[in-house]
Design an enzyme around this catalytic site. Structure first.
Site, PDB file in Angstrom:
ATOM      1  N   GLY A   1     -16.278  44.299  59.112  1.00 45.24           N
ATOM      2  CA  GLY A   1     -17.104  45.481  59.284  1.00 45.24           C
ATOM      3  C   GLY A   1     -18.493  45.161  59.799  1.00 45.24           C
ATOM      4  O   GLY A   1     -19.029  44.079  59.536  1.00 45.24           O
TER       5      GLY A   1
ATOM      6  N   HIS B   1     -12.683  28.058   9.514  1.00 45.40           N
ATOM      7  CA  HIS B   1     -12.426  26.621   9.506  1.00 45.40           C
ATOM      8  C   HIS B   1     -10.931  26.397   9.660  1.00 45.40           C
ATOM      9  O   HIS B   1     -10.157  27.109   9.050  1.00 45.40           O
ATOM     10  CB  HIS B   1     -12.911  26.022   8.183  1.00 45.40           C
TER      11      HIS B   1
ATOM     12  N   GLU C   1     -27.557  12.828  44.620  1.00 43.31           N
ATOM     13  CA  GLU C   1     -28.350  14.008  44.230  1.00 43.31           C
ATOM     14  C   GLU C   1     -29.823  13.724  44.514  1.00 43.31           C
ATOM     15  O   GLU C   1     -30.349  12.689  44.127  1.00 43.31           O
ATOM     16  CB  GLU C   1     -28.115  14.329  42.751  1.00 43.31           C
TER      17      GLU C   1
ATOM     18  N   VAL D   1     -23.666  22.073  40.238  1.00 43.26           N
ATOM     19  CA  VAL D   1     -22.453  22.495  39.542  1.00 43.26           C
ATOM     20  C   VAL D   1     -21.202  22.086  40.323  1.00 43.26           C
ATOM     21  O   VAL D   1     -20.317  21.409  39.800  1.00 43.26           O
ATOM     22  CB  VAL D   1     -22.485  24.024  39.326  1.00 43.26           C
TER      23      VAL D   1
ATOM     24  N   ASP E   1     -23.640  37.297  46.108  1.00 37.71           N
ATOM     25  CA  ASP E   1     -24.343  36.149  46.680  1.00 37.71           C
ATOM     26  C   ASP E   1     -25.327  36.542  47.773  1.00 37.71           C
ATOM     27  O   ASP E   1     -26.378  35.926  47.924  1.00 37.71           O
ATOM     28  CB  ASP E   1     -23.336  35.144  47.271  1.00 37.71           C
TER      29      ASP E   1
ATOM     30  N   GLY F   1     -24.755  16.236  46.765  1.00 38.67           N
ATOM     31  CA  GLY F   1     -25.219  17.326  45.906  1.00 38.67           C
ATOM     32  C   GLY F   1     -24.619  17.190  44.512  1.00 38.67           C
ATOM     33  O   GLY F   1     -23.406  17.252  44.349  1.00 38.67           O
TER      34      GLY F   1
END
Lengths: 128, 475
Positions: free
Chosen positions: B115, B449, B204, B184, B309, B181
């Protein structure tokens, strides 16, 4: 428990001096306090180390603790056997459980470390 | 009868598809335009496929310890990347079909195509079948997401230099891999590939991996990666990349040379805000190319909203979903806002990480900023998995809980968990924070427990030095 030919640091490391080189390890007291050791994060060969600064980490089933260098210099060897057998630091802290060999940049620093007798006195003063 | 509002949504990722369903639930007529599979990157090339593959390594890790558990396995244990990927694809296809089914039950129209806005009320769709269509709507939600890394230093060819997209479709296990990198994604792939037997080097730029996480958790993770044999090169960057047949050579800033079979680029995602007609509708973008929105998720153009994002807030699937719900609720007259200060997140490394709220460093800065002393006013409670009966029983003893609280206000400022099921466990903490519970209240609540959840209770008690299963501390 505390061999007489070694010098001790107040963070519970020992060194064995041989000429310009010193072998580094952790004391019986340290391995006993840590309990079952499961991993050692060792410095890299060639890394520069400074007296009283962290050179690595030791992880036990109870805790994770820093390993300090009692002296300044450069790492020339590390005990790679500890990768697969970290438990030898518990069973043989002054022998097979050695951690690294440091080339001393200032050998006089050794004089400032404790003898076995002084270290034992230090340990009993800590208990009180 | 008043005709229902027509909402057109550009993109069917975790932002767009959730917005579509919520809008339909609230009575709108909904059209969704998506040129790829429903579910977006998250479902097709991100969260879900990576978890499907990591689950295999997690299983493999356990199986390797089978003898210790008393489980006898005949023959050798190994990974079959082709079948791993086939299973992953099946998981993804099932979930994609699930979204399609939801769309059908809510009468949501799905146009397969790309679109481009014509103005604030309409866009043109270049359909996958080659035809064109124009969609007119009362309101538009842009949910086009983010793009794959495309940095000049790392020309992605899908073979020697890859992104996470290719890394999830491994046809074979590379002998060696350089991950650029240590965030995460980089740490998740380092866990995955080191588990499969690849020699992984991770570069990193910051001083530690997971630079946005609590320092204690990040250094815990660094140790776990090293245990897996991952070579960590932190505080450095890749300066040069040379491709040769069967080999890529990377030169680091410190002069070190790393030769590997593949490089995985885990830095530099961009925003999908180009080529979608933003300028035609007069929609403002920020310096990084992100679409600017207010806290109602509306752009500067009335009736045009943007989520996920592409708005460049927290680039997380669950944030996109939350933003999507907020956008359509506002369009349909149910005023709502997104609250960004309480977003739990999971990092699916081995072991896993769950986090919510501030890191210890952020908590100290926050306290200091108002003239208070962080040494006395930020309190920390910790508890290790190894002291939990459940963890010992299942053999998942690696991990810790960490609670950060404000000693004056008794507010829980952040909770960080590393270890088995951490991303699930962190939600009790998030709920406690959401409802304004104090550490004492968390500790007071009876925890069953034996469970891993007891760790949060013990960590809360440890804030006052009252954890039952911790040795007495020297005073």
């Amino acid at each position: 428990m505390y061999p007489k030919d070694l010098k001790y640091h107040n963070e519970h490391e020992w060194i064995r001096v041989d000429g310009k080189q010193a072998t580094l390890g952790i004391s019986h007291f340290a391995q006993d306090a840590l309990g079952d050791i499961v991993f050692l994060d060792l410095p890299k060969v060639g890394a520069a180390v400074t007296a009283n600064q962290q050179v690595g980490e030791v992880e036990s089933t109870k805790t994770t603790s820093s390993i300090y260098s009692p002296v300044s210099g450069k790492i020339v060897r590390i005990n790679t056997d500890l990768k697969d057998h970290p438990e030898v630091v518990n069973s043989d802290p002054y022998g097979k459980g050695w951690i690294a060999v440091i080339e001393l940049s200032d050998p006089k620093q050794v004089d400032g470390l404790m003898t076995a007798g002084q270290y034992e006195a230090f340990l009993s003063s800590q208990k009180k | 009868m008043i005709a229902p509002k027509h909402i057109a949504i550009l993109g069917a990722g975790p932002g767009g598809y959730v917005a579509a369903i919520r809008a339909a639930q609230l009575g709108a007529r909904v059209t969704v335009v998506e040129n790829q599979a429903l579910g977006g990157v998250c479902l097709n090339w991100g969260c879900i496929p990576s978890k499907a593959l990591l689950a295999v390594v997690e299983l493999g890790d356990k199986v390797k310890k089978a003898a210790d558990y008393g489980l006898t396995i005949e023959g050798s244990v190994g990974y079959d990347p082709v079948r791993m990927v086939a299973r992953k694809n099946k998981v993804v296809e099932g979930l994609v079909k699930g979204i399609a089914t939801l769309f059908k039950t809510w009468n949501i129209e799905h146009i397969e195509g790309t679109g481009e806005l014509l103005d604030a009320k309409s866009f043109r769709v270049a359909k996958r079948d080659g035809t064109e269509a124009t969609v007119q709507a009362d309101a538009i939600v842009i949910a086009t997401g983010s793009s794959w890394p495309n940095l000049p230093l790392f020309p992605v060819d899908g073979k020697q230099i890859i992104t996470s997209k290719e890394a999830l479709d491994l046809g074979s296990v590379p002998k060696s891999l350089l991950i650029v990198g240590g965030g995460v994604e980089g740490c998740e792939f380092a866990s995955l590939y080191s588990g499969l037997g690849t020699k992984v080097t991770l570069v990193e730029m910051m001083v530690s991996v997971l630079p946005l996480e609590d320092e204690e958790i990040a250094s815990f993770m660094a140790r776990e990666l090293k245990k897996r044999g991952v070579e960590l090169c932190t505080g450095t960057t890749v300066e040069k990349v040379e491709r040769q047949p069967g080999l890529v050579r990377a030169t680091l800033k410190d002069g070190a040379v790393v030769e590997v079979q593949q490089i995985l680029v885990s830095i530099g995602r961009g925003f999908n805000s180009k080529g979608i007609g933003l300028e035609k509708a007069g929609i403002q973008v920020g310096k990084r190319g992100e679409i600017l929105v207010n806290d109602r998720m509306e752009t500067n153009v009335r009736g045009v909203y943007a989520i996920g994002d592409v708005v460049g807030k927290a680039m997380l699937a669950h944030v996109a979903s939350a933003q999507g719900k907020v956008a359509v609720q506002n369009i349909l007259g149910h005023a709502s806002k997104v609250s960004y200060n309480l977003i739990p997140a999971g990092i699916f490394t081995l072991p896993e990480i769950g986090r919510v709220g501030l890191t210890e460093q952020q908590a100290c800065e926050k306290v200091q900023a108002v003239g208070r002393n962080p040494d006395t006013d930020v309190k920390i409670g910790r508890f290790r998995y190894a002291a939990l009966g459940k963890a010992q029983g299942s053999g998942d003893v690696t991990g810790m809980f960490k609670i950060i609280a404000d000693a004056k206000t008794q507010n829980i400022l952040g909770v960080h968990i590393i270890g088995s099921h951490a991303a699930d466990l962190v939600h009790e903490a998030a709920m406690a924070m959401h409802l304004g519970a104090t550490p004492a209240q968390v500790a007071e609540m009876i925890h069953a427990h034996p469970t891993l959840s007891e760790g949060l209770m013990e960590a809360a008690e440890d804030i006052e030095g009252m954890a039952i299963h911790l040795a007495r501390k020297k005073s």
